[in-house]
Motif scaffolding. Sequence first.
Motif, mmCIF file in Angstrom:
data_model
loop_
_atom_site.group_PDB
_atom_site.id
_atom_site.type_symbol
_atom_site.label_atom_id
_atom_site.label_comp_id
_atom_site.label_asym_id
_atom_site.label_seq_id
_atom_site.Cartn_x
_atom_site.Cartn_y
_atom_site.Cartn_z
ATOM 1 N N LEU A 1 0.808 -1.227 0.000
ATOM 2 C CA LEU A 1 0.000 0.000 0.000
ATOM 3 C C LEU A 1 0.839 1.273 0.000
ATOM 4 O O LEU A 1 0.369 2.323 -0.407
ATOM 5 C CB LEU A 1 -0.946 0.001 1.202
ATOM 6 N N LYS A 2 2.051 1.183 0.493
ATOM 7 C CA LYS A 2 2.881 2.381 0.535
ATOM 8 C C LYS A 2 3.283 2.821 -0.861
ATOM 9 O O LYS A 2 3.684 3.965 -1.055
ATOM 10 C CB LYS A 2 4.124 2.111 1.384
ATOM 11 N N ARG A 3 3.202 1.904 -1.821
ATOM 12 C CA ARG A 3 3.632 2.260 -3.165
ATOM 13 C C ARG A 3 2.514 2.165 -4.203
ATOM 14 O O ARG A 3 2.748 2.397 -5.374
ATOM 15 C CB ARG A 3 4.814 1.370 -3.592
ATOM 16 N N LYS A 4 1.288 1.793 -3.780
ATOM 17 C CA LYS A 4 0.187 1.715 -4.735
ATOM 18 C C LYS A 4 -1.106 2.171 -4.076
ATOM 19 O O LYS A 4 -1.228 2.222 -2.864
ATOM 20 C CB LYS A 4 0.020 0.298 -5.282
ATOM 21 N N THR A 5 -2.060 2.485 -4.908
ATOM 22 C CA THR A 5 -3.376 2.880 -4.438
ATOM 23 C C THR A 5 -4.315 1.689 -4.495
ATOM 24 O O THR A 5 -4.367 0.977 -5.497
ATOM 25 C CB THR A 5 -3.933 4.023 -5.307
ATOM 26 N N LEU A 6 -5.035 1.471 -3.422
ATOM 27 C CA LEU A 6 -6.017 0.396 -3.378
ATOM 28 C C LEU A 6 -7.252 0.851 -4.140
ATOM 29 O O LEU A 6 -7.804 1.918 -3.881
ATOM 30 C CB LEU A 6 -6.369 0.078 -1.926
ATOM 31 N N ARG A 7 -7.727 0.021 -5.059
ATOM 32 C CA ARG A 7 -8.825 0.410 -5.946
ATOM 33 C C ARG A 7 -10.077 -0.388 -5.596
ATOM 34 O O ARG A 7 -10.106 -1.600 -5.762
ATOM 35 C CB ARG A 7 -8.437 0.145 -7.394
ATOM 36 N N ILE A 8 -11.089 0.323 -5.104
ATOM 37 C CA ILE A 8 -12.344 -0.338 -4.775
ATOM 38 C C ILE A 8 -13.501 0.390 -5.463
ATOM 39 O O ILE A 8 -13.339 1.516 -5.946
ATOM 40 C CB ILE A 8 -12.588 -0.402 -3.257
ATOM 41 N N ALA A 9 -14.655 -0.267 -5.493
ATOM 42 C CA ALA A 9 -15.844 0.328 -6.102
ATOM 43 C C ALA A 9 -17.070 -0.072 -5.304
ATOM 44 O O ALA A 9 -17.097 -1.115 -4.647
ATOM 45 C CB ALA A 9 -15.985 -0.125 -7.553
ATOM 46 N N ALA A 10 -18.088 0.789 -5.358
ATOM 47 C CA ALA A 10 -19.387 0.500 -4.751
ATOM 48 C C ALA A 10 -20.439 0.570 -5.837
ATOM 49 O O ALA A 10 -20.425 1.477 -6.674
ATOM 50 C CB ALA A 10 -19.693 1.493 -3.638
ATOM 51 N N CYS A 11 -21.356 -0.385 -5.835
ATOM 52 C CA CYS A 11 -22.388 -0.443 -6.872
ATOM 53 C C CYS A 11 -23.743 -0.738 -6.217
ATOM 54 O O CYS A 11 -24.015 -1.882 -5.814
ATOM 55 C CB CYS A 11 -22.032 -1.531 -7.888
ATOM 56 N N PHE A 12 -24.549 0.305 -6.058
ATOM 57 C CA PHE A 12 -25.896 0.192 -5.511
ATOM 58 C C PHE A 12 -26.860 0.907 -6.465
ATOM 59 O O PHE A 12 -26.441 1.759 -7.257
ATOM 60 C CB PHE A 12 -26.009 0.866 -4.138
#
Length: 363
Positions: free
Chosen positions: A57-68
């Motif tokens: 995580l120190k070198r990348k962005t965590l990619r998440i999504a929400a779908c409602f």
Amino acid sequence: MMKRATIKDIASMAGVSIGTVHLALNHKPGVGEATREKIIALAKEMDYHPNAVAASLKRKTLRIAACFPGVDEDNRFYYPQLWNGMRTYVNTLYDYKISCREFPYPENQKCGSTDDDRDLALRELTQLLEAGELDGLVIQGNSCPYEPQQLRRYTDGGLALALVDTDILESGRLCCVAADYDSIGRTMAEQLLGRIPFCGSVLLCAGRKEYPSHRLIEKGFEDYMKENCHRNLVYKEHSNQIDEESYKNILDYINRPDVAGACCVSSRSSVMLGRALEESGRSKDLVAIGSDLFPENKEFLRRGTFQNLVQKNPYAQSFMATKFLMDYLLRDAIPDELFVVGSQMIFRSNMSLYEKNSLRFLE
């Protein structure tokens, strides 16, 4: 590039639950020695490394999504709380680099079913999923726009999936957070049938037969009646759209002289039931229970049109689903596969405790 092995992969190979793998790899009690040795051997063979995401995580962005479903028009009664619960938890993670994308869609629309502008969000989300550009997804299960086998393809490719309100076992999900719909149906039945004559009929606004949550509430209501020998006649109105035909059906039932009580499984049917009770002039004659907490229902409760509201706590459902998803991605913490959020029976006397949609709850 081969995808990294996950605890889910090891569980599948070993023929055990992911909870059992978690216990074995962390040297905790509750696992037989032979099973523990098998799991550890598989982990070594599959080159499993825990906390791989957290370590990077120190070198990348965590990619998440929400779908409602979106919150426009008739969706405004229920779905804002789902979005607010997810956003509230994501906003607590300010110490991490997180990209959270939101993809609202029209309820009951399947991915790829149309080419109009309403489908743009789903098409964009699908492109990200197909390209493997998301680490995690939290999505509603009741009107999920994706087929189970499609979700399974994404989870098999490494996507961490958290479901809200309805489970889809075939999806390969990490977890599902939902209300106990069977208990909601039983609670409504107990509250309603204890206040009406044994010969009084009941109107049950039973929602959509295709929705698992609606079916489970209906079944819980029926099971409570059978187990407690209630023989009241029950009329059922199956719809979940606010339209003239559905409203007229509800109003016709309310005007029947034998109907002594009414309740509903969804926010939309609750709006129509409240209006029908007031238009018919029978709001003081019938015992009625509404569903979900939103401004119109609060007014129905204050005016005595409803004696109770059942709150399924969608805010807590999405808050906890997002929390479990992020704990897994950030800390490799394995949640319970099914987590039940408590629902509440709201009275006029205690409504002040529930004035905020972001209802406080205990984990």
